[in-house]
Write a protein that holds these residues in place. Structure first.
Motif, PDB file in Angstrom:
ATOM      1  N   VAL A   1       1.324 -20.367  13.296  1.00 52.22           N
ATOM      2  CA  VAL A   1       0.667 -19.644  12.206  1.00 52.22           C
ATOM      3  C   VAL A   1       0.720 -20.484  10.930  1.00 52.22           C
ATOM      4  O   VAL A   1       1.362 -21.541  10.905  1.00 52.22           O
ATOM      5  CB  VAL A   1       1.298 -18.240  11.975  1.00 52.22           C
ATOM      6  N   LYS A   2       0.054 -20.007   9.893  1.00 47.10           N
ATOM      7  CA  LYS A   2      -0.086 -20.814   8.669  1.00 47.10           C
ATOM      8  C   LYS A   2       1.253 -21.271   8.084  1.00 47.10           C
ATOM      9  O   LYS A   2       1.392 -22.446   7.718  1.00 47.10           O
ATOM     10  CB  LYS A   2      -0.884 -20.030   7.618  1.00 47.10           C
ATOM     11  N   SER A   3       2.245 -20.360   8.034  1.00 50.57           N
ATOM     12  CA  SER A   3       3.528 -20.729   7.442  1.00 50.57           C
ATOM     13  C   SER A   3       4.196 -21.870   8.217  1.00 50.57           C
ATOM     14  O   SER A   3       4.827 -22.748   7.624  1.00 50.57           O
ATOM     15  CB  SER A   3       4.450 -19.514   7.381  1.00 50.57           C
ATOM     16  N   GLU A   4       4.023 -21.865   9.542  1.00 45.85           N
ATOM     17  CA  GLU A   4       4.605 -22.939  10.363  1.00 45.85           C
ATOM     18  C   GLU A   4       3.864 -24.255  10.135  1.00 45.85           C
ATOM     19  O   GLU A   4       4.460 -25.333  10.107  1.00 45.85           O
ATOM     20  CB  GLU A   4       4.554 -22.568  11.844  1.00 45.85           C
TER      21      GLU A   4
ATOM     22  N   GLU B   1      -0.438 -24.577  22.363  1.00 46.96           N
ATOM     23  CA  GLU B   1      -0.207 -23.458  21.446  1.00 46.96           C
ATOM     24  C   GLU B   1      -1.425 -23.178  20.596  1.00 46.96           C
ATOM     25  O   GLU B   1      -1.956 -24.084  19.948  1.00 46.96           O
ATOM     26  CB  GLU B   1       0.926 -23.814  20.479  1.00 46.96           C
ATOM     27  N   SER B   2      -1.835 -21.921  20.540  1.00 45.19           N
ATOM     28  CA  SER B   2      -2.974 -21.571  19.707  1.00 45.19           C
ATOM     29  C   SER B   2      -2.573 -21.645  18.230  1.00 45.19           C
ATOM     30  O   SER B   2      -1.398 -21.652  17.894  1.00 45.19           O
ATOM     31  CB  SER B   2      -3.455 -20.171  20.052  1.00 45.19           C
ATOM     32  N   VAL B   3      -3.563 -21.739  17.349  1.00 48.55           N
ATOM     33  CA  VAL B   3      -3.304 -21.823  15.906  1.00 48.55           C
ATOM     34  C   VAL B   3      -3.997 -20.652  15.223  1.00 48.55           C
ATOM     35  O   VAL B   3      -5.186 -20.429  15.421  1.00 48.55           O
ATOM     36  CB  VAL B   3      -3.825 -23.162  15.337  1.00 48.55           C
ATOM     37  N   LYS B   4      -3.224 -19.902  14.452  1.00 52.41           N
ATOM     38  CA  LYS B   4      -3.775 -18.727  13.783  1.00 52.41           C
ATOM     39  C   LYS B   4      -3.669 -18.879  12.282  1.00 52.41           C
ATOM     40  O   LYS B   4      -2.567 -18.947  11.737  1.00 52.41           O
ATOM     41  CB  LYS B   4      -3.015 -17.486  14.228  1.00 52.41           C
ATOM     42  N   LEU B   5      -4.813 -18.970  11.625  1.00 52.46           N
ATOM     43  CA  LEU B   5      -4.821 -19.099  10.178  1.00 52.46           C
ATOM     44  C   LEU B   5      -5.339 -17.792   9.596  1.00 52.46           C
ATOM     45  O   LEU B   5      -6.539 -17.505   9.659  1.00 52.46           O
ATOM     46  CB  LEU B   5      -5.706 -20.273   9.756  1.00 52.46           C
TER      47      LEU B   5
END
Lengths: 109, 117
Positions: A2-5, B43-47
């Motif tokens: 996710v964004k924070s990572e 791993e998927s990426v979620k923004l």
């Protein structure tokens, strides 16, 4: 991820920059991409891919079950086309890394 | 209208965040590299606010060479898909629906918005 990572990963490799600047920068990159698409401007990142806005005109459709006529409004949505490097790298690592996060993905659809 | 590129984004970061040009170029490069790396690891990426980059494993399927009409198998592969988030979808929809109704009347050109703003 996710964004924070993502921010954390970049900050770890950028030791001469404050993590606050990295966070601000990542937010600005995402904003710049969103703004671009909102203006109808496509994004083109070599080795990553391109995102463009695709338009679908309004049309008369039928409900396949009832045969009832439904009116579908025009639509515009962002469309991503992966670039060569991204395509090759993900495909080559297919045997090494199973897809994680599958449950989460399914909930998205 | 030309496309938004890494150079444009780096220039923007330099002027808005106040980091130097080399640093902004590096951050932009790393941003996309981290996303590629994550997808490479499966791993998927979620923004949030933008969208999700997810992976799909496709099994082999029959296909055709469009030029010769000859049938060839499309090998099993892993592909990246992008699904825009609610916020981005709403913004794009809002900005284009008005323009869309006028363009769709003269044929509804598929990628009309790419050059006409």
């Amino acid at each position: 991820m996710v964004k924070s990572e993502l921010i954390q990963q970049i900050a770890e490799k950028q030791n001469h920059l404050q993590s606050k600047d990295v966070e601000t920068s990542v937010n600005h990159i995402i904003d710049a991409m969103s703004n671009s698409l909102s203006r109808g401007q496509r994004i083109e990142i070599r080795g990553f891919g391109s995102i463009s806005v695709r338009h679908r005109p309004a049309r008369q459709a039928h409900n396949p079950r009832t045969g009832e006529l439904v009116h579908t409004p025009p639509k515009s949505t962002p469309h991503f086309k992966p670039g060569k490097e991204l395509r090759d790298r993900t495909n080559l690592s297919r045997a090494l890394h199973p897809i994680k996060d599958t449950k989460d993905q399914r909930e998205q659809y | 209208m030309t496309s938004l590129t890494k150079a444009d984004i780096a220039e923007h970061l330099h002027s808005v965040v106040g980091i130097n040009k080399r640093e902004s170029k590096e951050i932009v490069e790393q941003f996309y590299e981290e996303i590629r790396g994550s997808l490479e690891r499966g791993e998927s990426v979620k923004l949030s606010g933008f969208g999700n980059f997810t992976l799909r494993d496709k099994s082999e399927r029959p296909g055709r060479n469009p030029k010769t009409g000859e049938s060839v198998a499309i090998s099993a592969r892993r592909v990246v898909t992008f699904k825009a988030g609610q916020k981005l979808k709403a913004r794009v929809e809002e900005a284009h629906t008005a323009a869309d109704t006028s363009t769709s009347e003269d044929g509804g050109n598929h990628d009309a918005g790419e050059n006409d703003v």
